[in-house]
Design a protein around this motif. Structure first.
Motif, PDB file in Angstrom:
ATOM      1  N   LEU A 106      28.693  56.052  54.128  1.00 37.49           N
ATOM      2  CA  LEU A 106      29.877  56.121  54.806  1.00 37.49           C
ATOM      3  C   LEU A 106      29.919  56.185  56.317  1.00 37.49           C
ATOM      4  O   LEU A 106      28.955  56.561  57.063  1.00 37.49           O
ATOM      5  CB  LEU A 106      30.737  57.194  54.452  1.00 37.49           C
ATOM      6  CG  LEU A 106      30.923  57.457  52.796  1.00 37.49           C
ATOM      7  CD1 LEU A 106      31.593  58.652  52.523  1.00 37.49           C
ATOM      8  CD2 LEU A 106      31.717  56.082  52.338  1.00 37.49           C
ATOM      9  N   ALA A 145      32.910  55.140  58.704  1.00 35.64           N
ATOM     10  CA  ALA A 145      34.042  55.315  59.546  1.00 35.64           C
ATOM     11  C   ALA A 145      33.782  54.983  61.099  1.00 35.64           C
ATOM     12  O   ALA A 145      34.129  55.633  61.945  1.00 35.64           O
ATOM     13  CB  ALA A 145      34.447  56.820  59.501  1.00 35.64           C
ATOM     14  N   VAL A 168      38.812  59.902  57.274  1.00 33.33           N
ATOM     15  CA  VAL A 168      38.612  58.767  57.340  1.00 33.33           C
ATOM     16  C   VAL A 168      37.375  58.250  56.579  1.00 33.33           C
ATOM     17  O   VAL A 168      37.249  57.629  55.650  1.00 33.33           O
ATOM     18  CB  VAL A 168      38.492  58.116  58.783  1.00 33.33           C
ATOM     19  CG1 VAL A 168      37.809  56.499  58.808  1.00 33.33           C
ATOM     20  CG2 VAL A 168      39.818  58.170  59.390  1.00 33.33           C
ATOM     21  N   LEU A 169      36.329  59.173  56.688  1.00 35.09           N
ATOM     22  CA  LEU A 169      35.138  59.162  55.858  1.00 35.09           C
ATOM     23  C   LEU A 169      35.488  59.194  54.407  1.00 35.09           C
ATOM     24  O   LEU A 169      35.171  58.592  53.416  1.00 35.09           O
ATOM     25  CB  LEU A 169      34.302  60.268  55.996  1.00 35.09           C
ATOM     26  CG  LEU A 169      33.429  60.012  57.287  1.00 35.09           C
ATOM     27  CD1 LEU A 169      32.784  61.396  57.631  1.00 35.09           C
ATOM     28  CD2 LEU A 169      32.339  58.803  57.318  1.00 35.09           C
ATOM     29  N   GLU A 175      38.386  58.434  52.834  1.00 32.88           N
ATOM     30  CA  GLU A 175      38.946  57.310  52.557  1.00 32.88           C
ATOM     31  C   GLU A 175      37.939  56.024  52.446  1.00 32.88           C
ATOM     32  O   GLU A 175      38.245  55.222  51.342  1.00 32.88           O
ATOM     33  CB  GLU A 175      39.779  56.794  53.541  1.00 32.88           C
ATOM     34  CG  GLU A 175      40.926  55.621  53.355  1.00 32.88           C
ATOM     35  CD  GLU A 175      42.027  55.476  54.339  1.00 32.88           C
ATOM     36  OE1 GLU A 175      42.789  54.597  54.242  1.00 32.88           O
ATOM     37  OE2 GLU A 175      41.977  56.020  55.273  1.00 32.88           O
ATOM     38  N   GLU A 176      37.027  55.974  53.137  1.00 28.52           N
ATOM     39  CA  GLU A 176      36.129  55.054  52.937  1.00 28.52           C
ATOM     40  C   GLU A 176      35.259  55.094  51.745  1.00 28.52           C
ATOM     41  O   GLU A 176      34.883  54.054  51.136  1.00 28.52           O
ATOM     42  CB  GLU A 176      35.038  54.973  54.308  1.00 28.52           C
ATOM     43  CG  GLU A 176      34.035  53.814  54.149  1.00 28.52           C
ATOM     44  CD  GLU A 176      33.246  53.741  55.602  1.00 28.52           C
ATOM     45  OE1 GLU A 176      32.000  53.552  55.293  1.00 28.52           O
ATOM     46  OE2 GLU A 176      33.701  54.215  56.471  1.00 28.52           O
TER      47      GLU A 176
END
Length: 379
Positions: free
Chosen positions: A243, A245, A306-307, A309-310
């Motif tokens: 990951l 982001a 955000v991480l 979500e990725e």
């Protein structure tokens, strides 16, 4: 996922429990045990924590699960660890990162139900469905500077992995480095890790390993670095991805360190998302909101979100959170913020300086998300 709390009033112990329990599949549990301070010495609190562990294993939802790892957060590891029992049936680490709720001890436990678990030459091996999960915590050396100790620990660990037909580059999923006096000793750890990784084929053109590098005091006063690890065998390379982001974070090698922001392990029935130690930083590698604990906490959450979500997950899927604070006086503010946003997620807030002096706070977490992926075997 089910999240619950149990408070044993007679013990003054709270168990915060996350449970991922798919039907007829391997079950996972993350638990934080907290002890309510009383007018007693450390051994009294430790006794109550141990009794809390025993009661936890008798809870109907947890009964039959094996403890894979325990991490004890102590207020004075050098004087307290000698009072603790020796355990061989799970991987144990003990580190001085005082819980900031006023107690002398807290513990994070990770449990699995349905795996075959064994201690193989000091490595806790959880085996099922063709996978071997390898946990080894609490490694430390007592000679040399932080660079020498880090190099020695990594070489020893690489030799351990060879006995499982595994390598650091191909099989190590997650590491933790606890560094004594992080403001002066962290640079030596970073240098040695970078050089060792390059020898193992881990570079900015390949990949690194998700990690937390944070202040923490091993019980042995000669140890400047303590390392913990998780590795896995039996998986396809495509099951693992990293990951980044990029809208919020930059590659770590741009400021001289060598770790991944996060790692996702995909299985047929679930994904595990390991988020590295994450702080208030932007995609240029700059510390954001210097001196403001509230804003740094909010930016840290944004970065972690955000991480996640990725990785195909969200904060709803997070099973445990560890928070590291530089300044004990920030605890009331941070505790209130976390309690309001994550009231049911197992978490512990400790005193542990982050690797940059202007970072006031850092967090790490592990999430588990249900999947239905026929490409891969179940966990």
């Amino acid at each position: 996922m089910d999240k619950s709390k149990v408070f044993w009033e007679d013990l003054g112990v709270t168990a915060e429990i996350s449970a991922f329990t798919p039907q007829d599949k391997i079950e996972e549990f993350h638990v934080m045990l907290h002890v309510k301070p009383r007018a007693e010495l450390f051994d009294g609190q430790l006794k109550r924590i141990y009794e809390g562990e025993e009661r936890l294993l008798r809870l109907p939802q947890v009964m039959g699960a094996d403890v894979i790892l325990k991490r004890y957060f102590l207020s004075d590891s050098t004087n307290q660890q000698p009072l603790m029992k020796q355990e061989a049936d799970c991987s144990v680490s003990v580190i001085q990162q005082p819980p900031l709720d006023g107690s002398k001890v807290a513990v994070w436990l990770y449990l699995q139900k349905g795996c075959k678990v064994a201690n193989v030459n000091g490595v806790i091996v959880a085996e099922h469905n063709g996978y071997r999960h390898l946990w080894k915590m609490g490694m430390h050396e007592h000679k040399g500077d932080s660079a020498w100790q880090t190099e020695s620990l990594l070489i020893s660990y690489e030799e351990t992995l060879q006995s499982f037909n595994a390598t650091l580059a191909d099989n190590c999923i997650r590491t933790w480095f606890f560094v004594r006096d992080v403001d002066t000793q962290y640079a030596g750890m970073v240098k040695a890790r970078k050089e060792n990784f390059a020898e193992q084929g881990l570079t900015e053109r390949t990949h690194y390993i998700s990690s937390t590098g944070i202040g923490g005091l091993p019980a042995d006063t000669r140890a400047l670095v303590q390392m913990g690890t998780y590795a896995l065998t039996g998986f396809e390379p495509s099951q693992q991805r990293y990951l980044y982001a990029p809208t919020h974070l930059n590659p770590t090698y741009e400021y001289g360190v060598t770790f991944e922001r996060g790692t996702v392990m995909e299985y047929g029935d679930r994904a595990q998302v390991f988020i590295s130690g994450t702080a208030s930083i932007n995609n240029k590698g700059e510390v954001v909101h210097v001196g403001n604990i509230v804003k740094q906490t909010e930016r840290m959450w944004e970065n972690v979100g955000v991480l996640l979500e990725e990785g195909g997950a969200s904060f709803d899927d997070v099973m445990q959170i560890i928070v590291y604070l530089r300044d004990v006086c920030d605890y009331p503010t941070v505790n209130e913020m976390f309690a309001r946003r994550f009231p049911d997620t197992p978490k512990v807030i400790t005193l542990a300086p982050v690797c940059r002096p202007t970072w006031l706070i850092e967090m790490e977490c592990i999430a588990v998300k249900k999947r239905c992926n026929e490409k891969y075997r179940d966990f």
